[in-house]
Design a protein around this motif. Structure first.
Motif, PDB file in Angstrom:
ATOM      1  N   MET A   1     -16.879  33.992  -2.295  1.00  9.27           N
ATOM      2  CA  MET A   1     -18.037  34.151  -1.467  1.00  9.27           C
ATOM      3  C   MET A   1     -18.259  35.648  -1.226  1.00  9.27           C
ATOM      4  SD  MET A   1     -19.108  31.977   1.841  1.00  9.27           S
ATOM      5  CE  MET A   1     -18.962  30.568   0.803  1.00  9.27           C
ATOM      6  N   THR A   2     -19.482  36.098  -1.411  1.00  8.84           N
ATOM      7  CA  THR A   2     -19.826  37.502  -1.236  1.00  8.84           C
ATOM      8  C   THR A   2     -20.245  37.765   0.203  1.00  8.84           C
ATOM      9  OG1 THR A   2     -20.621  37.584  -3.516  1.00  8.84           O
ATOM     10  CG2 THR A   2     -21.319  39.348  -2.062  1.00  8.84           C
ATOM     11  N   MET A   3     -19.755  38.855   0.739  1.00  8.43           N
ATOM     12  CA  MET A   3     -20.103  39.260   2.105  1.00  8.43           C
ATOM     13  C   MET A   3     -20.875  40.569   2.044  1.00  8.43           C
ATOM     14  SD  MET A   3     -18.685  37.112   4.335  1.00  8.43           S
ATOM     15  CE  MET A   3     -18.528  38.017   5.848  1.00  8.43           C
ATOM     16  N   ARG A   4     -21.731  40.774   3.029  1.00  6.50           N
ATOM     17  CA  ARG A   4     -22.377  42.073   3.183  1.00  6.50           C
ATOM     18  C   ARG A   4     -22.456  42.387   4.674  1.00  6.50           C
ATOM     19  NH1 ARG A   4     -28.792  41.087   1.680  1.00  6.50           N
ATOM     20  NH2 ARG A   4     -29.306  39.905   3.563  1.00  6.50           N
ATOM     21  N   ASP A  35     -22.556  40.835   9.976  1.00  6.94           N
ATOM     22  CA  ASP A  35     -21.889  40.380   8.756  1.00  6.94           C
ATOM     23  C   ASP A  35     -22.583  39.122   8.270  1.00  6.94           C
ATOM     24  OD1 ASP A  35     -20.015  42.419   8.803  1.00  6.94           O
ATOM     25  OD2 ASP A  35     -18.522  41.233   9.871  1.00  6.94           O
ATOM     26  N   GLU A  36     -22.839  39.076   6.958  1.00  4.57           N
ATOM     27  CA  GLU A  36     -23.499  37.924   6.348  1.00  4.57           C
ATOM     28  C   GLU A  36     -22.726  37.510   5.107  1.00  4.57           C
ATOM     29  OE1 GLU A  36     -27.234  39.895   5.658  1.00  4.57           O
ATOM     30  OE2 GLU A  36     -28.097  39.039   7.475  1.00  4.57           O
ATOM     31  N   GLU A  37     -22.773  36.220   4.780  1.00  2.00           N
ATOM     32  CA  GLU A  37     -22.147  35.711   3.569  1.00  2.00           C
ATOM     33  C   GLU A  37     -23.203  35.012   2.721  1.00  2.00           C
ATOM     34  OE1 GLU A  37     -19.120  32.990   4.907  1.00  2.00           O
ATOM     35  OE2 GLU A  37     -20.568  31.424   5.330  1.00  2.00           O
ATOM     36  N   THR A  38     -22.965  34.980   1.415  1.00  2.00           N
ATOM     37  CA  THR A  38     -23.932  34.320   0.535  1.00  2.00           C
ATOM     38  C   THR A  38     -23.842  32.812   0.700  1.00  2.00           C
ATOM     39  OG1 THR A  38     -22.340  34.314  -1.283  1.00  2.00           O
ATOM     40  CG2 THR A  38     -23.938  36.100  -1.256  1.00  2.00           C
ATOM     41  N   GLU A  40     -23.878  29.740  -1.434  1.00  2.00           N
ATOM     42  CA  GLU A  40     -23.637  29.424  -2.840  1.00  2.00           C
ATOM     43  C   GLU A  40     -24.510  28.269  -3.314  1.00  2.00           C
ATOM     44  OE1 GLU A  40     -21.570  31.261  -4.708  1.00  2.00           O
ATOM     45  OE2 GLU A  40     -20.919  32.472  -2.998  1.00  2.00           O
ATOM     46  N   PHE A  47     -28.519  34.779   2.198  1.00  2.85           N
ATOM     47  CA  PHE A  47     -27.380  35.077   3.063  1.00  2.85           C
ATOM     48  C   PHE A  47     -27.534  34.389   4.400  1.00  2.85           C
ATOM     49  CE2 PHE A  47     -27.435  38.407  -0.014  1.00  2.85           C
ATOM     50  CZ  PHE A  47     -26.111  38.770  -0.197  1.00  2.85           C
ATOM     51  N   VAL A  50     -22.909  35.473   9.854  1.00  2.00           N
ATOM     52  CA  VAL A  50     -21.658  34.888  10.319  1.00  2.00           C
ATOM     53  C   VAL A  50     -21.090  35.619  11.533  1.00  2.00           C
ATOM     54  CG1 VAL A  50     -21.032  33.847   8.114  1.00  2.00           C
ATOM     55  CG2 VAL A  50     -20.295  36.178   8.610  1.00  2.00           C
TER      56      VAL A  50
END
Length: 89
Positions: A1-4, A35-38, A40, A47, A50
């Motif tokens: 899982m990608t975070m940004r 903070d955000e996660e993709t 899927e 996104f 989170v």
């Protein structure tokens, strides 16, 4: 899982409170970290938030220190709305 992580600065013209912080905060500029996660499985990048944090000066006597406090994005929006609707000095 990608975070940004996104960073933005919000400004308050009046002293304010945010749920989860046990003291009133002074007017001024505050850094907000999100903070955000993709999500899927979609055919386009999307996104979901989170975590939302605010950087505030430390409580006395640690005024020179900075604290990163986790807050609700809804509570932040409420504080911004209240600040914007308060009478100008």
């Amino acid at each position: 899982m990608t975070m940004r992580t996104r960073r933005e600065t919000v400004h308050f013209r009046h002293p304010f409170r945010i749920k989860g912080i046990d003291r009133q905060l002074a007017p001024g500029a505050y850094e907000i970290i999100t903070d955000e996660e993709t999500i899927e499985g979609l055919s386009f990048p999307c996104f979901r938030r989170v975590a939302t944090m605010i950087m505030v000066p430390g409580a006395p006597p640690q005024r020179s220190a900075m604290e990163m406090i986790s807050i609700s994005s809804i509570d932040l929006s409420d504080a911004q709305r209240i600040d914007a609707s308060a009478p100008r000095d």
